[in-house]
Write a protein that holds these residues in place. Structure first.
Motif, PDB file in Angstrom:
ATOM      1  N   HIS A  72      -1.304  -4.713  -0.643  1.00 16.06           N
ATOM      2  CA  HIS A  72      -1.887  -3.368  -0.494  1.00 16.06           C
ATOM      3  C   HIS A  72      -3.093  -3.151  -1.398  1.00 16.06           C
ATOM      4  CE1 HIS A  72       1.778  -1.293   1.566  1.00 16.06           C
ATOM      5  NE2 HIS A  72       1.594  -2.530   1.995  1.00 16.06           N
ATOM      6  N   THR A  73      -3.956  -4.153  -1.446  1.00 16.20           N
ATOM      7  CA  THR A  73      -5.195  -4.010  -2.202  1.00 16.20           C
ATOM      8  C   THR A  73      -6.376  -3.957  -1.241  1.00 16.20           C
ATOM      9  OG1 THR A  73      -5.406  -6.414  -2.457  1.00 16.20           O
ATOM     10  CG2 THR A  73      -4.287  -5.196  -4.223  1.00 16.20           C
ATOM     11  N   VAL A  74      -7.444  -3.289  -1.682  1.00 16.17           N
ATOM     12  CA  VAL A  74      -8.650  -3.139  -0.871  1.00 16.17           C
ATOM     13  C   VAL A  74      -9.856  -3.503  -1.724  1.00 16.17           C
ATOM     14  CG1 VAL A  74     -10.073  -1.557   0.491  1.00 16.17           C
ATOM     15  CG2 VAL A  74      -7.588  -1.298   0.478  1.00 16.17           C
ATOM     16  N   MET A  75     -10.733  -4.336  -1.159  1.00 14.13           N
ATOM     17  CA  MET A  75     -11.956  -4.732  -1.862  1.00 14.13           C
ATOM     18  C   MET A  75     -13.143  -4.495  -0.938  1.00 14.13           C
ATOM     19  SD  MET A  75     -10.769  -6.292  -4.761  1.00 14.13           S
ATOM     20  CE  MET A  75     -11.945  -7.534  -5.290  1.00 14.13           C
ATOM     21  N   VAL A  76     -14.257  -4.103  -1.522  1.00 14.06           N
ATOM     22  CA  VAL A  76     -15.515  -4.035  -0.789  1.00 14.06           C
ATOM     23  C   VAL A  76     -16.515  -4.875  -1.565  1.00 14.06           C
ATOM     24  CG1 VAL A  76     -17.416  -2.582  -0.028  1.00 14.06           C
ATOM     25  CG2 VAL A  76     -15.070  -1.782   0.232  1.00 14.06           C
ATOM     26  N   GLU A  77     -16.833  -6.045  -0.988  1.00 12.58           N
ATOM     27  CA  GLU A  77     -17.739  -6.999  -1.648  1.00 12.58           C
ATOM     28  C   GLU A  77     -17.301  -7.243  -3.097  1.00 12.58           C
ATOM     29  OE1 GLU A  77     -21.605  -5.374  -1.056  1.00 12.58           O
ATOM     30  OE2 GLU A  77     -21.773  -6.136   0.996  1.00 12.58           O
ATOM     31  N   ASP A  78     -16.034  -7.619  -3.245  1.00 12.60           N
ATOM     32  CA  ASP A  78     -15.439  -7.995  -4.539  1.00 12.60           C
ATOM     33  C   ASP A  78     -15.266  -6.819  -5.503  1.00 12.60           C
ATOM     34  OD1 ASP A  78     -15.264 -10.657  -3.731  1.00 12.60           O
ATOM     35  OD2 ASP A  78     -17.315 -11.056  -4.390  1.00 12.60           O
ATOM     36  N   ARG A  79     -15.488  -5.605  -5.022  1.00 11.06           N
ATOM     37  CA  ARG A  79     -15.251  -4.429  -5.867  1.00 11.06           C
ATOM     38  C   ARG A  79     -13.969  -3.755  -5.408  1.00 11.06           C
ATOM     39  NH1 ARG A  79     -20.516  -0.780  -5.959  1.00 11.06           N
ATOM     40  NH2 ARG A  79     -19.231   0.314  -7.507  1.00 11.06           N
ATOM     41  N   ILE A 123     -11.031  -1.026  -4.715  1.00  7.04           N
ATOM     42  CA  ILE A 123     -10.928   0.414  -4.473  1.00  7.04           C
ATOM     43  C   ILE A 123      -9.472   0.805  -4.687  1.00  7.04           C
ATOM     44  CG2 ILE A 123     -11.254   2.276  -2.812  1.00  7.04           C
ATOM     45  CD1 ILE A 123     -13.162   0.549  -1.299  1.00  7.04           C
ATOM     46  N   HIS A 124      -9.251   1.782  -5.521  1.00  5.83           N
ATOM     47  CA  HIS A 124      -7.888   2.224  -5.828  1.00  5.83           C
ATOM     48  C   HIS A 124      -7.517   3.372  -4.890  1.00  5.83           C
ATOM     49  CE1 HIS A 124      -7.917  -0.364  -9.323  1.00  5.83           C
ATOM     50  NE2 HIS A 124      -9.073   0.164  -9.707  1.00  5.83           N
ATOM     51  N   LEU A 125      -6.561   3.090  -3.998  1.00  7.00           N
ATOM     52  CA  LEU A 125      -6.136   4.078  -3.006  1.00  7.00           C
ATOM     53  C   LEU A 125      -4.698   4.506  -3.258  1.00  7.00           C
ATOM     54  CD1 LEU A 125      -7.488   2.431   0.289  1.00  7.00           C
ATOM     55  CD2 LEU A 125      -8.658   4.043  -1.213  1.00  7.00           C
ATOM     56  N   THR A 126      -4.399   5.731  -2.866  1.00  9.91           N
ATOM     57  CA  THR A 126      -3.009   6.182  -2.881  1.00  9.91           C
ATOM     58  C   THR A 126      -2.272   5.523  -1.716  1.00  9.91           C
ATOM     59  OG1 THR A 126      -3.395   8.076  -1.430  1.00  9.91           O
ATOM     60  CG2 THR A 126      -3.768   8.413  -3.801  1.00  9.91           C
ATOM     61  N   GLY A 127      -0.952   5.663  -1.698  1.00  8.96           N
ATOM     62  CA  GLY A 127      -0.174   5.081  -0.616  1.00  8.96           C
ATOM     63  C   GLY A 127      -0.579   5.613   0.746  1.00  8.96           C
ATOM     64  N   LYS A 128      -0.805   6.920   0.838  1.00 10.20           N
ATOM     65  CA  LYS A 128      -1.191   7.534   2.109  1.00 10.20           C
ATOM     66  C   LYS A 128      -2.597   7.091   2.527  1.00 10.20           C
ATOM     67  CE  LYS A 128       2.390  10.264   3.042  1.00 10.20           C
ATOM     68  NZ  LYS A 128       3.321   9.784   2.015  1.00 10.20           N
ATOM     69  N   GLU A 129      -3.505   7.006   1.579  1.00  9.87           N
ATOM     70  CA  GLU A 129      -4.871   6.571   1.892  1.00  9.87           C
ATOM     71  C   GLU A 129      -4.868   5.128   2.392  1.00  9.87           C
ATOM     72  OE1 GLU A 129      -6.968   9.419  -1.508  1.00  9.87           O
ATOM     73  OE2 GLU A 129      -6.718   7.261  -1.844  1.00  9.87           O
ATOM     74  N   ILE A 142      -8.671  11.666   5.105  1.00  8.36           N
ATOM     75  CA  ILE A 142      -9.870  10.956   5.552  1.00  8.36           C
ATOM     76  C   ILE A 142     -11.047  11.286   4.643  1.00  8.36           C
ATOM     77  CG2 ILE A 142     -11.609  10.836   7.379  1.00  8.36           C
ATOM     78  CD1 ILE A 142      -9.238   9.236   8.159  1.00  8.36           C
ATOM     79  N   CYS A 143     -11.184  12.555   4.271  1.00  5.60           N
ATOM     80  CA  CYS A 143     -12.281  12.969   3.382  1.00  5.60           C
ATOM     81  C   CYS A 143     -12.207  12.238   2.048  1.00  5.60           C
ATOM     82  CB  CYS A 143     -12.222  14.479   3.183  1.00  5.60           C
ATOM     83  SG  CYS A 143     -13.516  15.129   2.107  1.00  5.60           S
ATOM     84  N   LYS A 144     -11.018  12.162   1.452  1.00  2.82           N
ATOM     85  CA  LYS A 144     -10.849  11.470   0.174  1.00  2.82           C
ATOM     86  C   LYS A 144     -11.109   9.967   0.323  1.00  2.82           C
ATOM     87  CE  LYS A 144      -7.570  14.768  -1.829  1.00  2.82           C
ATOM     88  NZ  LYS A 144      -6.206  14.977  -2.351  1.00  2.82           N
ATOM     89  N   LEU A 145     -10.658   9.407   1.441  1.00  2.00           N
ATOM     90  CA  LEU A 145     -10.864   7.980   1.686  1.00  2.00           C
ATOM     91  C   LEU A 145     -12.348   7.664   1.836  1.00  2.00           C
ATOM     92  CD1 LEU A 145      -9.717   5.180   2.250  1.00  2.00           C
ATOM     93  CD2 LEU A 145      -9.335   5.868   4.624  1.00  2.00           C
ATOM     94  N   ARG A 146     -13.055   8.515   2.565  1.00  2.00           N
ATOM     95  CA  ARG A 146     -14.500   8.304   2.737  1.00  2.00           C
ATOM     96  C   ARG A 146     -15.226   8.375   1.400  1.00  2.00           C
ATOM     97  NH1 ARG A 146     -15.434  11.995   8.141  1.00  2.00           N
ATOM     98  NH2 ARG A 146     -15.691  10.293   9.639  1.00  2.00           N
TER      99      ARG A 146
END
Length: 254
Positions: free
Chosen positions: A139-146, A148-154, A194-198
């Motif tokens: 459950h990890t997310v990266m954008v070009e090796d950076r 992003i810390h997301l909540t469970g819902k995000e 969605i707003c917070k995720l964006r």
């Protein structure tokens, strides 16, 4: 992703529920086979884990009943019987996996993740969309090796968008994915998520991945797939012949 666990023993249910939670899954507990069947009939679960030896019915009966009712939710059977005959019978009745006791909870979680990947069309735990990399296991997310810390819902919302990239998802679909049809909040909460995720994606330069589809919901596109096609012209936008044009009424006060 919501998972149903059917078990009537407190000790083992507590350990497995805790492991599922640590792995990032929301899980509900069914204390009987009948309860498990009713929950799986009425709510949308990504997967069910069913113990073979429930008090009111065994795992075979539960499986047979679910498939007869056309419930296609993937099922993992947990059993203390480790014989080829027992496994073959479970698979013949529609089980997706069979895990014999004793087992490590880490192995169960790995099997859960593998089945969920396959059911969503991904054989590999890493999903790539443009500059975004999503790991379905940890459950990890990266954008070009950076990172992003997301909540469970995000994360759950981004997961759904990635797994169904290029297809608009309605707000009702997001609610069902997040809450499984149970204790759902107001549908406007999806706009908030969605707003917070964006905003979080914007901080790493990936703000254009998620678009709004007016009247339908949200969509995630792969930048490598090219621009999103313009919506088709609707009947309401076509010119109306004069003889079929509606009468123009003037409002009072104009």
């Amino acid at each position: 992703m919501r998972i149903l666990f059917a078990e009537d023993k407190f000790t083992s249910s507590r350990a497995i529920l805790s492991a599922l939670k640590k792995a990032g899954f929301a899980a509900d507990l069914a204390r009987s086979g009948q309860n498990a069947i009713e929950l799986l009939r009425n709510y949308d679960y990504g997967l069910a884990i069913i113990t073979m030896t429930l008090a009111d019915m065994d795992g075979y009966t539960i499986l047979n009943t679910l498939r007869a009712l056309k419930v296609t939710t993937p099922v993992i059977i947990l059993s203390n019987i480790d014989t080829p005959e027992a496994k073959i019978r479970a698979f013949a009745l529609g089980a997706d996996d069979y895990l014999a006791e004793p087992f490590e909870t880490a192995e169960l979680i790995a099997r859960v993740q593998a089945i969920l990947r396959r059911s969503n069309g991904y054989a590999h735990p890493i999903a790539q969309v443009g500059p975004l990399t999503l790991n379905l296991n940890n459950h990890t997310v990266m954008v070009e090796d950076r990172p992003i810390h997301l909540t469970g819902k995000e994360f759950a919302i981004l997961e759904l968008l990635v797994l169904r990239k290029g297809i608009a998802q309605t707000k009702e679909t997001f609610l069902n994915h997040l809450y499984g049809g149970r204790d759902e909040p107001d549908i406007k909460i999806i706009d908030v998520f969605i707003c917070k995720l964006r905003k979080k994606l914007q901080t790493v330069g990936a703000e254009d991945l998620i678009s709004t589809v007016w009247g339908r919901g949200y969509i995630l596109h792969d930048p490598q797939a090219g621009p999103v096609p313009e919506p088709l012209v609707t009947l309401a936008q076509l010119p109306v012949p004069a003889e079929h044009a509606p009468l123009q009424l003037q409002a009072v006060g104009d």
